[in-house]
Design a protein around this motif. Sequence first.
Motif, PDB file in Angstrom:
ATOM      1  N   SER A   1       0.827  -1.211   0.000  1.00  0.00           N
ATOM      2  CA  SER A   1       0.000   0.000   0.000  1.00  0.00           C
ATOM      3  C   SER A   1       0.861   1.262   0.000  1.00  0.00           C
ATOM      4  N   ARG A   2       1.933   1.272   0.776  1.00  0.00           N
ATOM      5  CA  ARG A   2       2.805   2.452   0.825  1.00  0.00           C
ATOM      6  C   ARG A   2       3.516   2.685  -0.506  1.00  0.00           C
ATOM      7  N   VAL A   3       3.987   1.604  -1.132  1.00  0.00           N
ATOM      8  CA  VAL A   3       4.682   1.741  -2.422  1.00  0.00           C
ATOM      9  C   VAL A   3       3.708   2.217  -3.493  1.00  0.00           C
ATOM     10  N   VAL A   4       2.552   1.597  -3.574  1.00  0.00           N
ATOM     11  CA  VAL A   4       1.554   1.992  -4.570  1.00  0.00           C
ATOM     12  C   VAL A   4       1.077   3.418  -4.299  1.00  0.00           C
ATOM     13  N   GLY A   5       0.903   3.758  -3.033  1.00  0.00           N
ATOM     14  CA  GLY A   5       0.495   5.108  -2.668  1.00  0.00           C
ATOM     15  C   GLY A   5       1.509   6.163  -3.083  1.00  0.00           C
ATOM     16  N   LEU A   6       2.790   5.808  -3.014  1.00  0.00           N
ATOM     17  CA  LEU A   6       3.844   6.726  -3.461  1.00  0.00           C
ATOM     18  C   LEU A   6       3.662   7.052  -4.938  1.00  0.00           C
ATOM     19  N   PHE A   7       3.381   6.027  -5.739  1.00  0.00           N
ATOM     20  CA  PHE A   7       3.189   6.240  -7.175  1.00  0.00           C
ATOM     21  C   PHE A   7       1.932   7.064  -7.446  1.00  0.00           C
ATOM     22  N   SER A   8       0.814   6.628  -6.886  1.00  0.00           N
ATOM     23  CA  SER A   8      -0.457   7.306  -7.188  1.00  0.00           C
ATOM     24  C   SER A   8      -0.490   8.718  -6.632  1.00  0.00           C
TER      25      SER A   8
ATOM     26  N   LEU B   1      10.497  -9.293  -3.030  1.00  0.00           N
ATOM     27  CA  LEU B   1      10.978  -8.557  -4.196  1.00  0.00           C
ATOM     28  C   LEU B   1       9.778  -8.058  -4.989  1.00  0.00           C
ATOM     29  N   MET B   2       9.741  -6.762  -5.234  1.00  0.00           N
ATOM     30  CA  MET B   2       8.734  -6.151  -6.102  1.00  0.00           C
ATOM     31  C   MET B   2       9.414  -5.814  -7.418  1.00  0.00           C
ATOM     32  N   THR B   3       8.789  -6.198  -8.510  1.00  0.00           N
ATOM     33  CA  THR B   3       9.253  -5.776  -9.828  1.00  0.00           C
ATOM     34  C   THR B   3       8.167  -4.874 -10.377  1.00  0.00           C
ATOM     35  N   ILE B   4       8.526  -3.622 -10.604  1.00  0.00           N
ATOM     36  CA  ILE B   4       7.561  -2.611 -11.024  1.00  0.00           C
ATOM     37  C   ILE B   4       7.977  -2.083 -12.393  1.00  0.00           C
TER      38      ILE B   4
END
Length: 161
Positions: A17-24, A45-48
């Motif tokens: 949620s924090r990573v996605v929130g950073l993007f949005s 590991l997240m691959t974005i």
Amino acid sequence: MRHVLSVLVENEPGVLSRVVGLFSGRGFNIETLNVGPTLEDGISLMTITTSGDEQIIEQITKQLRKLVTVVKVVDLTHLQSVEREMVLIKVNAEDDRRAEILRIADIFRCKVVDVSSNELTLEITGDQGKIKAIVSLLQRFGIKEFARTGTVAMRRSMQME
């Protein structure tokens, strides 16, 4: 320009949620997102994959590194790396077309993972170009269902010359 980010994170509630929130929150789009545990307990590991110019990607990576749960961020875009996606495609496969579909599957090294009297479900693994090519070939038979993972990527090993 398309960028692939490899992000090691602590595997705890709310990190996604924090990573996605950073993007949005900054108006950046995530094109694909793939997350899975690593061999190290408590680390995932997240691959974005995302798009943007160098300045935008630099801003994204700096912001990611500020998150407490982020261990490491690597932009694989300009590095030698290996990328793969997996797709499941359910295709109309009437008797008169089945052999042709199976030939295409063989050429692309696909696996047949489900069969019925009028459908075949194929598993395809490869880079974006391979996926795009086989999808375009199979469209004429009628694709009934389509499921695609996000990109999984890692840096290539150093090659001895």
